[in-house]
Design an enzyme around this catalytic site. Structure first.
Site, PDB file in Angstrom:
ATOM      1  N   ILE A 157      -4.168   4.634   0.526  1.00 37.30           N
ATOM      2  CA  ILE A 157      -4.742   4.913   1.835  1.00 37.30           C
ATOM      3  C   ILE A 157      -5.914   5.884   1.710  1.00 37.30           C
ATOM      4  CG2 ILE A 157      -4.247   5.813   4.146  1.00 37.30           C
ATOM      5  CD1 ILE A 157      -1.282   5.108   3.573  1.00 37.30           C
TER       6      ILE A 157
ATOM      7  N   TYR B 292       0.845  -1.186   0.000  1.00 40.71           N
ATOM      8  CA  TYR B 292       0.000   0.000   0.000  1.00 40.71           C
ATOM      9  C   TYR B 292       0.883   1.240   0.000  1.00 40.71           C
ATOM     10  CZ  TYR B 292       0.897   0.588   5.048  1.00 40.71           C
ATOM     11  OH  TYR B 292       1.481   0.784   6.270  1.00 40.71           O
ATOM     12  N   CYS B 293       0.326   2.352  -0.489  1.00 43.28           N
ATOM     13  CA  CYS B 293       1.006   3.648  -0.462  1.00 43.28           C
ATOM     14  C   CYS B 293      -0.064   4.730  -0.353  1.00 43.28           C
ATOM     15  CB  CYS B 293       1.895   3.849  -1.688  1.00 43.28           C
ATOM     16  SG  CYS B 293       1.019   3.775  -3.263  1.00 43.28           S
ATOM     17  N   THR B 294       0.279   5.978  -0.593  1.00 47.30           N
ATOM     18  CA  THR B 294      -0.650   7.083  -0.376  1.00 47.30           C
ATOM     19  C   THR B 294      -1.856   7.027  -1.303  1.00 47.30           C
ATOM     20  OG1 THR B 294       1.199   8.466   0.319  1.00 47.30           O
ATOM     21  CG2 THR B 294      -0.852   9.586  -0.237  1.00 47.30           C
TER      22      THR B 294
ATOM     23  N   GLY C 167      -1.645   5.036  -4.542  1.00 47.10           N
ATOM     24  CA  GLY C 167      -1.594   3.877  -5.408  1.00 47.10           C
ATOM     25  C   GLY C 167      -0.513   3.882  -6.466  1.00 47.10           C
TER      26      GLY C 167
END
Length: 614
Positions: free
Chosen positions: A248, A217-219, A221
């Site tokens: 997220i 996961y990241c901020t 995508g």
């Protein structure tokens, strides 16, 4: 009914932020550039637009009504089919410093090589194929996996040889204030300063990843797309990679209470961070460890320039900070009081490597308690083309004198020795002009260079020669060879006379110093600098270097468009500055030509930059 219309009109005039990316083959970059330039300007949108041959990455702000019209216009292009547009209502930028650093005071549209830079140095092979990225999981699916992992009835992810691991693909300063917590999944936190460090972490942890289901996961995508493709490119054992679609941000929209996510989501616009209804603070102050998660002050590590969390009370007490990673790697050095230094001007000149040894006074020391140690910054200085250490030392005597309380300048000759040549005047009429066409009678010091022309023969000749052709003011563009010899020479010098805190380059010396910064990862353990000062610089052999991709704190000093620098065009120096990360670079433009200015206010700006590293 009228009240509803008025309310709707008011909402449409509210401010908002729009984020989206799309990986797609762009057939006509120039046409797309023109579209964004026209559309964003007509709607008064500010922010960043990055375009490449494989897609777009956009973060812009403006009136909600304008942002919605922008989305509608983008959707008319079939290339953007299925794009996830993240539109949020928020307040207009109120913190000027944050607005400037996040790029929300102007519109910046650039054509780049990659949407996100997976590595600040060229990878051994071509970038991973984005079509081979991990499988997308919606926010609800991602939540279900975290809740039910190991449950045989859960069919969202396939079975694996070992189990399931969760990877946070963000940088350390993002993970400090928010991350996923679940007892069912092993979480791996790379603790990286920048996204481009992730491939090295993946390579070093291949054994932990191989055979597992890998959740990422990241901020928003976009970073997971490239990172998951990189993992899958490693072959057998790395097939089962899954990523949170929309990042997220989409997860918090689906689970307003935070779900498995604790803290705040760091974002790259003036909002700084976005949280859930859970008000618990995850971050802590670097100095006093009290709960704190506000990056609005943009406080940075003195060494690596990474953002750090320092609460208001502690920030008022001190102005120098060392992040967790620099402390862990013993990169921090005690602060020194300028009043304790003697009044002598410390300038070293290196001609023979054996002539200079490293004293205990300048050796880096780890962070320890107790009295502060006396120490000046030690800066390696690289002269320009057809110059030498002695001449450059003389030219910068004023600079050295004004920095004597905080810096020791060490000068060194470049390894490429140049022939003695002189320029003759054509069509001479008078006897005096004919006399001036003779070579200089007085003895001259040998001249050197860091880079040479492809036809350079490397011959040493003490006799003067007439130049083959008139001197070309743009000759610096032709000096493209000799880097390998120069970098080997500098590594040897560093091992015998180092360490150095920073590197300063003038003209061609700045071009060489920039190449050292570009190859910083390859040079770790052999030659490391905490900062670079590039004066009247230009880029050489950096055609594939993406804007903002060099993450070394840098100071760029050059003549502006009216600065009358007849050697290096201001645009060339401005371009070199653009390849260094904007958040940790400082630009000083002046009106005094091909020099390093030492009068106010420029000397104060130079000192202010150096004092960050004291």
């Amino acid at each position: 009914m009228a009240n509803q219309e008025i309310q709707q009109e008011q909402q449409e005039e509210d401010y908002g932020v729009l984020l989206y990316y799309k990986y797609a083959t762009i057939p006509d970059l120039e046409a797309l550039f023109n579209f964004y330039e026209s559309n964003c300007k007509s709607h008064s949108l500010l922010g960043r637009v990055r375009l490449s041959h494989n897609g777009v990455n956009v973060t812009v702000g403006g009136k909600l009504s304008s942002l919605k019209e922008h989305i509608a216009a983008v959707k008319l292009n079939c290339l953007f089919e299925g794009t996830d547009f993240k539109l949020a209502s928020c307040h207009e930028p109120s913190n000027d410093r944050v607005a400037v650093e996040c790029g929300f005071t102007s519109l910046s549209i650039r054509i780049v090589k990659e949407l996100v830079t997976l590595s600040s140095c060229p990878l051994p092979s071509s970038p991973p194929d984005i079509s081979n990225a991990g499988k997308h999981l919606s926010a609800a699916e991602f939540h279900s996996v975290l809740h039910n992992v190991g449950n045989p009835q859960d069919k969202l992810i396939s079975s694996s040889d070992k189990g399931t691991v969760l990877i946070d693909a963000r940088n350390l300063y993002e993970t400090r204030i928010g991350k996923f917590y679940t007892p069912n999944v092993e979480t791996l936190d790379p603790e990286i300063r920048q996204y481009s460090d992730l491939p090295s972490w993946i390579d070093n942890n291949s054994e932990k990843l191989c055979g597992n289901n890998i959740l990422m996961y990241c901020t928003g995508g976009i970073r997971c797309e490239m990172a998951s493709a990189y993992i899958r490119s490693k072959g057998a054992g790395f097939e089962n990679v899954f990523q949170l679609y929309g990042g997220i941000q989409r997860y918090l929209e689906q689970f307003p209470d935070g779900g498995f996510f604790r803290g705040k989501n760091f974002v790259f616009d003036h909002r700084v961070s976005v949280g859930s209804s859970d008000s618990r603070i995850l971050g802590t102050c670097l100095l006093c460890s009290s709960p704190f998660d506000d990056y609005s002050s943009r406080t940075r590590c003195t060494y690596c320039r990474m953002l750090v969390l320092v609460c208001d009370n502690c920030r008022a007490k001190d102005s120098s900070y060392v992040c967790e990673l620099c402390q862990k790697n013993s990169q921090c050095i005690q602060l020194a009081s300028a009043t304790e230094f003697d009044n002598s001007v410390e300038i070293s000149e290196v001609r023979e490597l054996e002539a200079v040894s490293t004293s205990d006074r300048i050796a880096p020391s780890p962070l320890v308690s107790g009295p502060r140690t006396l120490r000046k910054l030690r800066i390696l200085c690289l002269h320009g083309f057809r110059q030498n250490a002695s001449g450059f030392k003389g030219r910068t005597a004023s600079l050295a004198k004004k920095l004597k309380s905080i810096a020791e300048l060490v000068f060194v000759d470049a390894p490429h020795e140049l022939s003695f040549i002189y320029q003759i005047r054509r069509n001479c009429d008078s006897a005096s002009e004919m006399e001036n066409n003779r070579p200089p009678s007085e003895s001259c010091s040998i001249k050197f260079s860091w880079l040479v022309a492809p036809d350079h023969k490397g011959e040493n000749d003490s006799d003067w020669k007439i130049a083959d052709s008139p001197f070309d003011p743009l000759q610096y563009q032709k000096q493209t060879e000799g880097f390998d010899k120069s970098i080997a020479y500098l590594k040897d010098l560093y091992s015998k006379t180092g360490p150095f805190d920073g590197i300063l380059g003038f003209s061609q010396g700045a071009a060489m110093a920039a190449l050292v910064c570009l190859h910083q990862q390859k040079l770790r353990g052999e030659m490391e600098f905490r900062f670079a000062i590039l004066c009247s610089g230009f880029a050489v052999n950096m055609n594939n270097c993406q804007q903002g991709s060099i993450n070394v704190p840098s100071l760029h000093i050059f003549g502006n468009d009216k600065g009358k620098d007849r050697q290096i065009e201001s645009q060339a120096s401005r371009h070199l500055a653009s390849v260094f990360e904007n958040g940790c670079s400082v630009v000083i433009e002046h009106n005094f030509g091909h020099i390093i200015p030492t009068r106010p206010p420029y000397i104060e700006q130079i000192k202010e930059f150096l004092e960050r590293f004291m």
